[in-house]
Scaffold this motif. Structure first.
Motif, PDB file in Angstrom:
ATOM      1  N   ASN A  24       0.808  -1.217   0.000  1.00 19.83           N
ATOM      2  CA  ASN A  24       0.000   0.000   0.000  1.00 19.83           C
ATOM      3  C   ASN A  24       0.844   1.271   0.000  1.00 19.83           C
ATOM      4  O   ASN A  24       0.549   2.229  -0.724  1.00 19.83           O
ATOM      5  N   GLY A  25       1.876   1.305   0.818  1.00 16.99           N
ATOM      6  CA  GLY A  25       2.697   2.512   0.899  1.00 16.99           C
ATOM      7  C   GLY A  25       3.499   2.765  -0.352  1.00 16.99           C
ATOM      8  O   GLY A  25       3.647   3.910  -0.800  1.00 16.99           O
ATOM      9  N   LYS A  26       4.022   1.705  -0.938  1.00 16.80           N
ATOM     10  CA  LYS A  26       4.797   1.815  -2.177  1.00 16.80           C
ATOM     11  C   LYS A  26       3.930   2.357  -3.307  1.00 16.80           C
ATOM     12  O   LYS A  26       4.320   3.290  -4.028  1.00 16.80           O
ATOM     13  N   ALA A  27       2.738   1.786  -3.467  1.00 14.48           N
ATOM     14  CA  ALA A  27       1.829   2.246  -4.522  1.00 14.48           C
ATOM     15  C   ALA A  27       1.412   3.691  -4.295  1.00 14.48           C
ATOM     16  O   ALA A  27       1.355   4.487  -5.249  1.00 14.48           O
ATOM     17  N   ALA A  28       1.124   4.052  -3.050  1.00 15.32           N
ATOM     18  CA  ALA A  28       0.706   5.425  -2.754  1.00 15.32           C
ATOM     19  C   ALA A  28       1.812   6.418  -3.084  1.00 15.32           C
ATOM     20  O   ALA A  28       1.560   7.465  -3.704  1.00 15.32           O
ATOM     21  N   ALA A  33       3.627  10.720  -6.636  1.00 18.77           N
ATOM     22  CA  ALA A  33       4.681  11.282  -7.485  1.00 18.77           C
ATOM     23  C   ALA A  33       4.202  11.423  -8.924  1.00 18.77           C
ATOM     24  O   ALA A  33       4.512  12.425  -9.594  1.00 18.77           O
ATOM     25  N   ARG A  34       3.460  10.448  -9.413  1.00 15.61           N
ATOM     26  CA  ARG A  34       2.917  10.542 -10.775  1.00 15.61           C
ATOM     27  C   ARG A  34       1.995  11.743 -10.930  1.00 15.61           C
ATOM     28  O   ARG A  34       1.865  12.295 -12.028  1.00 15.61           O
ATOM     29  N   GLU A  35       1.385  12.143  -9.814  1.00 15.12           N
ATOM     30  CA  GLU A  35       0.478  13.294  -9.846  1.00 15.12           C
ATOM     31  C   GLU A  35       1.174  14.595  -9.478  1.00 15.12           C
ATOM     32  O   GLU A  35       0.516  15.588  -9.186  1.00 15.12           O
ATOM     33  N   GLY A  36       2.520  14.578  -9.486  1.00  6.77           N
ATOM     34  CA  GLY A  36       3.267  15.818  -9.362  1.00  6.77           C
ATOM     35  C   GLY A  36       3.870  16.129  -8.004  1.00  6.77           C
ATOM     36  O   GLY A  36       4.522  17.163  -7.839  1.00  6.77           O
ATOM     37  N   ALA A  37       3.673  15.256  -7.013  1.00  6.26           N
ATOM     38  CA  ALA A  37       4.190  15.522  -5.667  1.00  6.26           C
ATOM     39  C   ALA A  37       5.673  15.165  -5.554  1.00  6.26           C
ATOM     40  O   ALA A  37       6.183  14.299  -6.267  1.00  6.26           O
ATOM     41  N   LYS A  38       6.332  15.844  -4.632  1.00  4.64           N
ATOM     42  CA  LYS A  38       7.686  15.479  -4.209  1.00  4.64           C
ATOM     43  C   LYS A  38       7.550  14.584  -2.979  1.00  4.64           C
ATOM     44  O   LYS A  38       6.767  14.895  -2.082  1.00  4.64           O
ATOM     45  N   ILE A  39       8.325  13.509  -2.933  1.00 10.46           N
ATOM     46  CA  ILE A  39       8.119  12.461  -1.943  1.00 10.46           C
ATOM     47  C   ILE A  39       9.325  12.290  -1.029  1.00 10.46           C
ATOM     48  O   ILE A  39      10.475  12.260  -1.500  1.00 10.46           O
ATOM     49  N   LEU A  40       9.057  12.161   0.275  1.00 13.49           N
ATOM     50  CA  LEU A  40      10.037  11.586   1.196  1.00 13.49           C
ATOM     51  C   LEU A  40       9.497  10.216   1.563  1.00 13.49           C
ATOM     52  O   LEU A  40       8.459  10.093   2.228  1.00 13.49           O
ATOM     53  N   ALA A  41      10.174   9.178   1.098  1.00 13.58           N
ATOM     54  CA  ALA A  41       9.756   7.793   1.322  1.00 13.58           C
ATOM     55  C   ALA A  41      10.507   7.226   2.512  1.00 13.58           C
ATOM     56  O   ALA A  41      11.731   7.084   2.467  1.00 13.58           O
ATOM     57  N   VAL A  42       9.770   6.905   3.561  1.00 13.78           N
ATOM     58  CA  VAL A  42      10.373   6.439   4.813  1.00 13.78           C
ATOM     59  C   VAL A  42       9.996   4.986   5.055  1.00 13.78           C
ATOM     60  O   VAL A  42       8.841   4.595   4.877  1.00 13.78           O
ATOM     61  N   ASP A  43      10.970   4.203   5.478  1.00 17.75           N
ATOM     62  CA  ASP A  43      10.717   2.803   5.814  1.00 17.75           C
ATOM     63  C   ASP A  43      11.814   2.334   6.766  1.00 17.75           C
ATOM     64  O   ASP A  43      12.928   2.866   6.738  1.00 17.75           O
ATOM     65  N   ALA A  49      12.614   1.221   0.664  1.00 14.84           N
ATOM     66  CA  ALA A  49      12.312   2.602   0.286  1.00 14.84           C
ATOM     67  C   ALA A  49      13.070   3.010  -0.970  1.00 14.84           C
ATOM     68  O   ALA A  49      12.553   3.748  -1.816  1.00 14.84           O
ATOM     69  N   GLU A  50      14.301   2.505  -1.094  1.00 14.20           N
ATOM     70  CA  GLU A  50      15.102   2.822  -2.277  1.00 14.20           C
ATOM     71  C   GLU A  50      14.481   2.252  -3.544  1.00 14.20           C
ATOM     72  O   GLU A  50      14.553   2.855  -4.609  1.00 14.20           O
ATOM     73  N   GLU A  51      13.861   1.085  -3.448  1.00 17.82           N
ATOM     74  CA  GLU A  51      13.179   0.523  -4.614  1.00 17.82           C
ATOM     75  C   GLU A  51      12.047   1.445  -5.065  1.00 17.82           C
ATOM     76  O   GLU A  51      11.848   1.681  -6.264  1.00 17.82           O
ATOM     77  N   THR A  52      11.306   1.983  -4.081  1.00 15.42           N
ATOM     78  CA  THR A  52      10.252   2.938  -4.408  1.00 15.42           C
ATOM     79  C   THR A  52      10.837   4.185  -5.065  1.00 15.42           C
ATOM     80  O   THR A  52      10.292   4.689  -6.060  1.00 15.42           O
ATOM     81  N   ARG A  53      11.940   4.654  -4.509  1.00 16.36           N
ATOM     82  CA  ARG A  53      12.590   5.847  -5.101  1.00 16.36           C
ATOM     83  C   ARG A  53      13.012   5.586  -6.541  1.00 16.36           C
ATOM     84  O   ARG A  53      12.815   6.442  -7.424  1.00 16.36           O
ATOM     85  N   ARG A  54      13.585   4.415  -6.800  1.00 14.86           N
ATOM     86  CA  ARG A  54      14.044   4.121  -8.154  1.00 14.86           C
ATOM     87  C   ARG A  54      12.889   4.129  -9.154  1.00 14.86           C
ATOM     88  O   ARG A  54      13.033   4.614 -10.286  1.00 14.86           O
ATOM     89  N   ILE A  55      11.747   3.613  -8.744  1.00 16.39           N
ATOM     90  CA  ILE A  55      10.577   3.625  -9.627  1.00 16.39           C
ATOM     91  C   ILE A  55      10.145   5.059  -9.907  1.00 16.39           C
ATOM     92  O   ILE A  55       9.887   5.442 -11.051  1.00 16.39           O
ATOM     93  N   ILE A  56      10.058   5.863  -8.847  1.00 22.17           N
ATOM     94  CA  ILE A  56       9.615   7.249  -9.003  1.00 22.17           C
ATOM     95  C   ILE A  56      10.574   8.030  -9.895  1.00 22.17           C
ATOM     96  O   ILE A  56      10.157   8.755 -10.813  1.00 22.17           O
ATOM     97  N   GLU A  57      11.863   7.879  -9.652  1.00 23.57           N
ATOM     98  CA  GLU A  57      12.841   8.632 -10.438  1.00 23.57           C
ATOM     99  C   GLU A  57      12.890   8.153 -11.884  1.00 23.57           C
ATOM    100  O   GLU A  57      13.111   8.959 -12.800  1.00 23.57           O
ATOM    101  N   SER A  58      12.632   6.863 -12.115  1.00 22.61           N
ATOM    102  CA  SER A  58      12.620   6.346 -13.487  1.00 22.61           C
ATOM    103  C   SER A  58      11.465   6.937 -14.287  1.00 22.61           C
ATOM    104  O   SER A  58      11.508   6.963 -15.524  1.00 22.61           O
ATOM    105  N   GLU A  59      10.448   7.426 -13.579  1.00 19.89           N
ATOM    106  CA  GLU A  59       9.292   8.044 -14.231  1.00 19.89           C
ATOM    107  C   GLU A  59       9.386   9.566 -14.235  1.00 19.89           C
ATOM    108  O   GLU A  59       8.429  10.256 -14.584  1.00 19.89           O
ATOM    109  N   GLY A  60      10.544  10.078 -13.818  1.00 16.21           N
ATOM    110  CA  GLY A  60      10.752  11.523 -13.850  1.00 16.21           C
ATOM    111  C   GLY A  60      10.332  12.257 -12.601  1.00 16.21           C
ATOM    112  O   GLY A  60      10.324  13.495 -12.569  1.00 16.21           O
ATOM    113  N   GLY A  61       9.987  11.530 -11.535  1.00 21.58           N
ATOM    114  CA  GLY A  61       9.553  12.156 -10.295  1.00 21.58           C
ATOM    115  C   GLY A  61      10.691  12.469  -9.348  1.00 21.58           C
ATOM    116  O   GLY A  61      11.853  12.146  -9.615  1.00 21.58           O
ATOM    117  N   VAL A  62      10.335  13.090  -8.231  1.00 26.07           N
ATOM    118  CA  VAL A  62      11.307  13.481  -7.212  1.00 26.07           C
ATOM    119  C   VAL A  62      11.030  12.702  -5.938  1.00 26.07           C
ATOM    120  O   VAL A  62       9.908  12.724  -5.419  1.00 26.07           O
TER     121      VAL A  62
END
Length: 262
Positions: A24-28, A33-43, A49-62
């Motif tokens: 749930n947290g990873k998808a959220a 991020a896909r909707e334009g937010a900047k994310i601090l992913a905590v785990d 958390a790094e896996e989540t970051r890699r997905i977001i950054e691969s899609e152009g997110g922060v």
């Protein structure tokens, strides 16, 4: 249409996944991020958390990551300060951390009870305690707490500590919502039902005879829709409540369960 979270800063706890697939947290975090937010992913697990970051950054997110145990005051203080240092504000606090341990009052150990309450309940108290002053100063903010339909109904087996902790989360959310309504801060709960996420596999399979596929099939059959939901069903509900589309909604319990509690 403009993305719904453009310019927003979202702090997601439990932003990794405890196993393969989408929690749930990873998808959220990814959806925000896909909707334009900047994310601090905590785990607690930084690699998750790094896996989540890699997905977001691969899609152009922060996205930035941080390892923290949100049941500990010092870690929460550090987490909140890191978000302020990185982005200067916190627009959305998304509390997704949670663990599930089965057993009623007789079967569950005192250690298990205390562990579940600390992770599921005390963590939300601590994150709210340290994030709310920043939201009050901003005169804006949204808190999304991920509870469970187990907080309001029996779901087929003893789940005492988990159910109690999630019920407490609902009450805490309503208290925050009412106290801060006039200060520009909203707080809402999401109550997922039977969801097919990595979290259910190991903790719950014993309640279904130890076979994960048997467990999945039985849980599919428990839903009026004939299937469990998934992490994206919860993420899209969270996105709505976090966005300005829900600007007049606070103190609600949004059930996302395919009709289980109807």
């Amino acid at each position: 249409m403009k993305p719904q979270m453009t310019g927003k800063v979202v702090l997601v706890t439990g932003a990794g996944s405890i196993g393969e697939g989408w929690g749930n947290g990873k998808a959220a975090a990814v959806l925000y991020a896909r909707e334009g937010a900047k994310i601090l992913a905590v785990d607690r697990n930084l690699e998750a958390a790094e896996e989540t970051r890699r997905i977001i950054e691969s899609e152009g997110g922060v996205c930035f990551t941080l390892a923290a145990d949100v049941a500990k005051t010092a870690d929460v203080e550090r987490m909140v300060q890191a978000c302020i240092d990185l982005f200067g504000r916190i627009d959305v606090l998304h509390n997704n951390v949670g663990i599930a341990e089965t057993g009623g009052p007789v079967e569950a150990s005192e250690e298990s009870w205390n562990r579940v309450i600390a992770v599921n309940q005390t963590s939300v108290f601590l994150t709210c305690k340290h994030v709310l002053p920043h939201m009050e100063k901003q005169k804006s903010g949204v808190i999304i707490n991920i509870a469970s339909v187990a907080a309001i109904r029996w779901i087929g087996f003893p789940y005492a500590a988990y159910s109690a902790s999630k019920a407490a989360m609902i009450s805490l959310t309503k208290n925050v919502a009412m106290q801060y309504a006039s200060l520009g801060v909203r707080a809402n709960c999401i109550l997922p039902g039977l969801m097919d996420t990595p979290m259910i596999r190991e903790p719950l399979k014993a309640a279904y005879g130890g076979d994960i596929e048997v467990m999945r099939e039985q849980r599919h059959q428990q839903s009026p829709m004939g299937r469990m939901g998934d992490a994206w069903d919860v993420a899209y509900a969270a996105l709505f409540l976090a966005s300005d589309n829900a600007r007049y909604i606070t103190g609600v319990d949004l059930v996302v369960d395919g009709g289980v509690d109807a």
